[in-house]
Design a protein around this motif. Sequence first.
Motif, PDB file in Angstrom:
ATOM      1  N   UNK A  78       0.856  -1.189   0.000  1.00 14.42           N
ATOM      2  CA  UNK A  78       0.000   0.000   0.000  1.00 14.42           C
ATOM      3  C   UNK A  78       0.887   1.231   0.000  1.00 14.42           C
ATOM      4  N   UNK A  79       0.546   2.219  -0.811  1.00 18.43           N
ATOM      5  CA  UNK A  79       1.276   3.493  -0.823  1.00 18.43           C
ATOM      6  C   UNK A  79       0.363   4.562  -0.234  1.00 18.43           C
ATOM      7  N   UNK A  80       0.776   5.158   0.885  1.00 14.96           N
ATOM      8  CA  UNK A  80      -0.033   6.186   1.536  1.00 14.96           C
ATOM      9  C   UNK A  80       0.561   7.582   1.402  1.00 14.96           C
ATOM     10  N   UNK A  81       1.852   7.676   1.123  1.00 18.99           N
ATOM     11  CA  UNK A  81       2.466   9.002   0.984  1.00 18.99           C
ATOM     12  C   UNK A  81       3.701   8.926   0.108  1.00 18.99           C
ATOM     13  N   UNK A  82       3.971  10.036  -0.614  1.00 18.90           N
ATOM     14  CA  UNK A  82       5.162  10.166  -1.463  1.00 18.90           C
ATOM     15  C   UNK A  82       5.798  11.504  -1.116  1.00 18.90           C
ATOM     16  N   UNK A  83       7.060  11.467  -0.690  1.00 19.79           N
ATOM     17  CA  UNK A  83       7.754  12.686  -0.277  1.00 19.79           C
ATOM     18  C   UNK A  83       9.113  12.782  -0.969  1.00 19.79           C
ATOM     19  N   UNK A  84       9.378  13.878  -1.718  1.00 21.26           N
ATOM     20  CA  UNK A  84       8.481  14.988  -2.041  1.00 21.26           C
ATOM     21  C   UNK A  84       7.458  14.596  -3.098  1.00 21.26           C
ATOM     22  N   UNK A  85       6.495  15.464  -3.369  1.00 19.45           N
ATOM     23  CA  UNK A  85       5.458  15.146  -4.351  1.00 19.45           C
ATOM     24  C   UNK A  85       5.845  15.567  -5.760  1.00 19.45           C
ATOM     25  N   UNK A  86       6.954  16.258  -5.883  1.00 18.83           N
ATOM     26  CA  UNK A  86       7.483  16.616  -7.202  1.00 18.83           C
ATOM     27  C   UNK A  86       8.986  16.383  -7.213  1.00 18.83           C
ATOM     28  N   UNK A  87       9.527  16.239  -8.429  1.00 24.68           N
ATOM     29  CA  UNK A  87      10.965  16.040  -8.576  1.00 24.68           C
ATOM     30  C   UNK A  87      11.394  16.373  -9.982  1.00 24.68           C
ATOM     31  N   UNK A  88      12.673  16.308 -10.233  1.00 24.97           N
ATOM     32  CA  UNK A  88      13.215  16.697 -11.533  1.00 24.97           C
ATOM     33  C   UNK A  88      12.807  15.718 -12.621  1.00 24.97           C
ATOM     34  N   UNK A  89      12.423  16.275 -13.764  1.00 23.75           N
ATOM     35  CA  UNK A  89      12.117  15.447 -14.927  1.00 23.75           C
ATOM     36  C   UNK A  89      13.360  14.717 -15.421  1.00 23.75           C
ATOM     37  N   UNK A  90      14.527  15.150 -14.928  1.00 23.67           N
ATOM     38  CA  UNK A  90      15.784  14.510 -15.321  1.00 23.67           C
ATOM     39  C   UNK A  90      16.190  13.388 -14.373  1.00 23.67           C
TER      40      UNK A  90
END
Length: 904
Positions: A264-276
Motif C-alpha cells: 500500500x502506498x499512503x504518501x510520497x515525499x516529495x510530491x514533485x521532482x526533476x524530470x531529469x
Amino acid sequence: MLQRIAWFAVPIFVLALTVPGAPIAAAAPTLPQMETVSREIDVAAAAGAISSGVAKSLKVKIVSAAEAVAKGDVSRADRVVDAFLQEVDAQDGRGIAASAAELLTASVAGEAPRTVVSVSPGHAALITTEIGGSPVVLALPSGTPVAWIRFGSAGGATVAQPSGTRRLVSLDINAFDSFGRSVTGLGANAQISIGFDAATSVDALSARISTLDASAKVERLVTTVTGGADAMTATASTTHFSPFVLDALTTTPPWRFTYAAPATITAITPSTGSICGNTTVVLTGSGFSGNLIPEAGGIVPQSFTVDSDTRITMLTSAPDLNGADSVAVSRFLTVTALAPEFANTRIDFDPSPLYRTSWNAIAGVDRPGTPTYTPTLQTVLPRITGLTPNQGPTIGAPVHASQDFTNAPIRVTGCGFTGATAVLFGATASPSFTVQNDAMIFATPPTPGSGSLDVRVVTAVGTSGIIPIDRFTYVKPPTIAAITPSIGSVCGNTTVVLTGSGFSGGTVIPEVNGVAAQTFTVDSDTQITLLTSVGDPATVGNVDVGLTKFLTSTALAPEFANTRIDSDPSPLFRTSMNALAGPGIPGTATYTAVVQSGGPRVSGLTPNQGPTIGAPAHPSQDFTNAPIRITGCGFTGATAVLFSATPSPTFTVQSDAIIFATPPTPGSGSVDVRVVTPVGTSGIIPIDRFTYVAPPTITGITPSAGSICGNTTVVVTGSGLSGGNLIPEAGGVVPQRFTVDSDTQMTILTSVGDPAAVGNVDISVSKFFTSTALAPEFANTRIDSDPSPLYRTVMNALAGPGIPGTATYTAVVQSGGPRVSGLTPNQGPAIGAPAHPSQDFTNAPIRITGCGFTGATAVLFGAIPSLSFSVQDDTIVFATPPTPGIGTVDVRAVTPVGISSIIP
C-alpha cells in the motif's frame, strides 16, 4: 535429461575476475539462440532464480523474437531482443538472480557468460556448473561436512553449462538465496549444489571435488557416496579443509503457503521532482517486505532500499514521459521449485484468471485517493551526461565513390535542455538541432571538423559546463581505393590487402562477399590485411568488399540506465560509417571470388554419422537416409563422392565449397569420405571420417503401465541404444534421468507426462548424430541453402498405439493418498480484495503440483478449505486461498483415498 557437469578450480587470491555489465547486444538473433534462452528461463524460473511473473514476461518476448526470426523480420527481432535485454537489466538482482541475468544476457547474444568470483584472500573457491546453465559459487567454513542437493544462484556468481540435482544433509552455514539475501541456519531441506563429474550412475569415484588450498595447491576432497544409485538421487558427503562459498536457494517445504500483506502506498515525499531524475523520493505505506521493485514515472529507479515494511527510499531515473502512473511498487511472490518429476514437463494449462505471481501498489492522478508524484522542469543550468555516438564524420557528405555515410544527428542526454537556443561543438553551432524534451536533444555536428572538442548546450539560463563526458571526436570516413589481389578463391583462405584511408580511429570490421573475414589486421590508417572466408552464396553481387567503421558512444548516465529511449528523429542517429567497393558501386575497385585450380579437399561433414541401413526395418524405427553436407573446396565438376570405396548413390554440388551426398547403404564402421573431380580425388584426413551407426529400435517396454505422476522405473529393450547421444521420452517428456545399460537396454525414471502430448506415441528414443566443427573459413559464413529433404541429425525410435506392431506404455492413476510437491506461487494476499485505493491485486488461485489429486473433495490451507478449486488432472490442482489469512500454513489435498501428508 542429464547434461554435462564441469568443475573448475579457482585461484584463491582473486577478488573479482570480472563484474557483470550492461546488456550484450545481440547482432543477429537466431532461432537456436532463442530456443536456448527459452529453456534457460524455464529452468531458472523453476529454481526460483527468476520470479514467475518476470519469467512469463521474458518468455513472451523470446517467443515474439523467435517468430520474427522465423519470418525473416530481423528488424523486429532486434527490437524485441533489445526490450528483452532492457527488462533483464532492470530486474537484475531483483526479479532475476544476478547470475541468471548474466546468463540470459550472454545467451541471447550467442555468447558464453563471463565468470564472476568474489572470495577473500586465504579462502579457496570452487565453481561448478548447474541445471539449465544456472551457475554457482560454493562456500563453506573449513571442516564442514558437505552433501549433494539441488542448485541455486547467488548474486554475481556465474559460470556456464548445466548439470544435475543433489541432496543435502543437515548443515548450519551462512549463504545467499537466489535474490542475494543472507540466509542462515539451513536445514535438511536447503537446496544447494556442488557437482559431480559427468555420470549416469554414481560410485565413490564419480563424486569428486577439486579446489585450491591456502598454498595454491590443488586439493582433491575425499568423497563418500552414502546412498542412492544414480547421479540424480545419490547422497555423498565430504569434508572440505579450506573455506569456500555456498549459494543456497530455499529452505521452504513445498507445501508451505504464506499469507502476506498487499503493498500500500499512503504518501510520497516529495510530491514533485526533476524530470531529469536524480530525486530522492521516500514512499511510505505498508507491505513493503519481500521481493520488491518500485517505479517512478513508469521507470525503475536508479537505486532503492527497503528501509522497513512501511518505507522505501529511492533515487529516481529519468521518467518515461508516456508513463500513466506516478509511482508503483510491484511485489513478486515466491514459488517453490518444481519437483524432479515436473522439471522436464511443460505446464501451461492455466485457468482463467491466471494465477498471479506479483501484486502492485499504484499511486497517481489516475488513482483517486492516492498521493501523486510529478516530474517537473527545474530551472537549472543545462548539463550533459552523454553523447550517442560521441564520434562523427569529418566531412558532411561522401567525397569518394566507396564512401557510404551520412552526417546524422547525435543524441545528447542530460538535463535542463528546455528552451535551448544553440548546441555548440567547440565554438561552432550545430546547423540543426531538435529539443526532444528537457533531458534529450538531437543535434547535427557541424562540418568540416577535426580533432576532439566539447559539446555544450545553450539555454536562457546559461551554457552547460565543460566536462570530460561531453567530448566529441571527428573521425575520417573509411575509403577503399584498391583491393590486392583483385581475385581469390571462392573457398576463402585468400590474403587480401585493402588500401584507402580512414581505417584507424575506431573499430572496423571488413567483409568480403558479404562475410566477415576469418582474421584481419589494421596495418595503418591506409591499409588493412585480411584472410577471406567462404563467401555467402546468397549475397547479391553488387558489393565485393565492405568495411564498417563503428563509432563509439558514452555510457548512459545512471539516471538513464532504466529509461526506455526510443523516440528518435528521422533519420535515426547512426553509429557506423561504411566503405563499399564492387561492381554495383561505379568507380570503385572489385574483388572476384573464382574457382581455383587444384584437387578437391574435404574440411567437414554435417553430420558425420548416418544409419547403417537405408530405410526402417522395424515398425518402431523412424529415420531417413538423408544426404550429408560436405564442406571443403574444389568440388566444381565433381564426378563422384566415395564413402571408402563405395560411391554415393546420389549427390548434388551446391557450390565449389559444398556438396550434399547420400551415404551408400548398407554400411558399417567408420569410412573416409572423398570427393572425385576431373582434377583429382581429395586426400584422406581424419576430418573426413564418416561413421555408420545402428538406428534405435524399441521392442519391449517393462512395465507396460506406470503412474501418471511419473517416478516409475521403466526398462526399454531393443537395439541401437548405444553409440551416440541418446534422449528418451515417455509421454512426450524427457525422463528425470536415464541410463544406457547396453546397446539393447535403457532404464529410465519417468517424469510427469505432457497433457498436451498426442497419445499416439508412448515412448520414444532420439539418437543424435555428431558433426565435425566448421573449418575456420566457414566460421562466419551463413550456410542455409540446403536441399530438400534437409540433411538430418537425428534418428528416432517410436513406440505406442499410433505405431502398429510396437510396444505400449500407459500412464494411469495410481492408488494411494495424494501428495503435494509444489505451489506456484507459495504466497498470497492476507485479504481477499483491495482495501486501499493504491492496492492492485486479486486473490487469484495458486497452482498445486503433486500426485493423486483425482477426485479431490477439498484443498485445505491449514484447517480452512479453499472456497474454489479445480482439478486440472491427477497432478495439478488450482485452488483459491481462503481469506482473510495470516502467517504460514500447510496446503493439503483431500481425496476419498486420504489427505496429503506434511512434515513439520
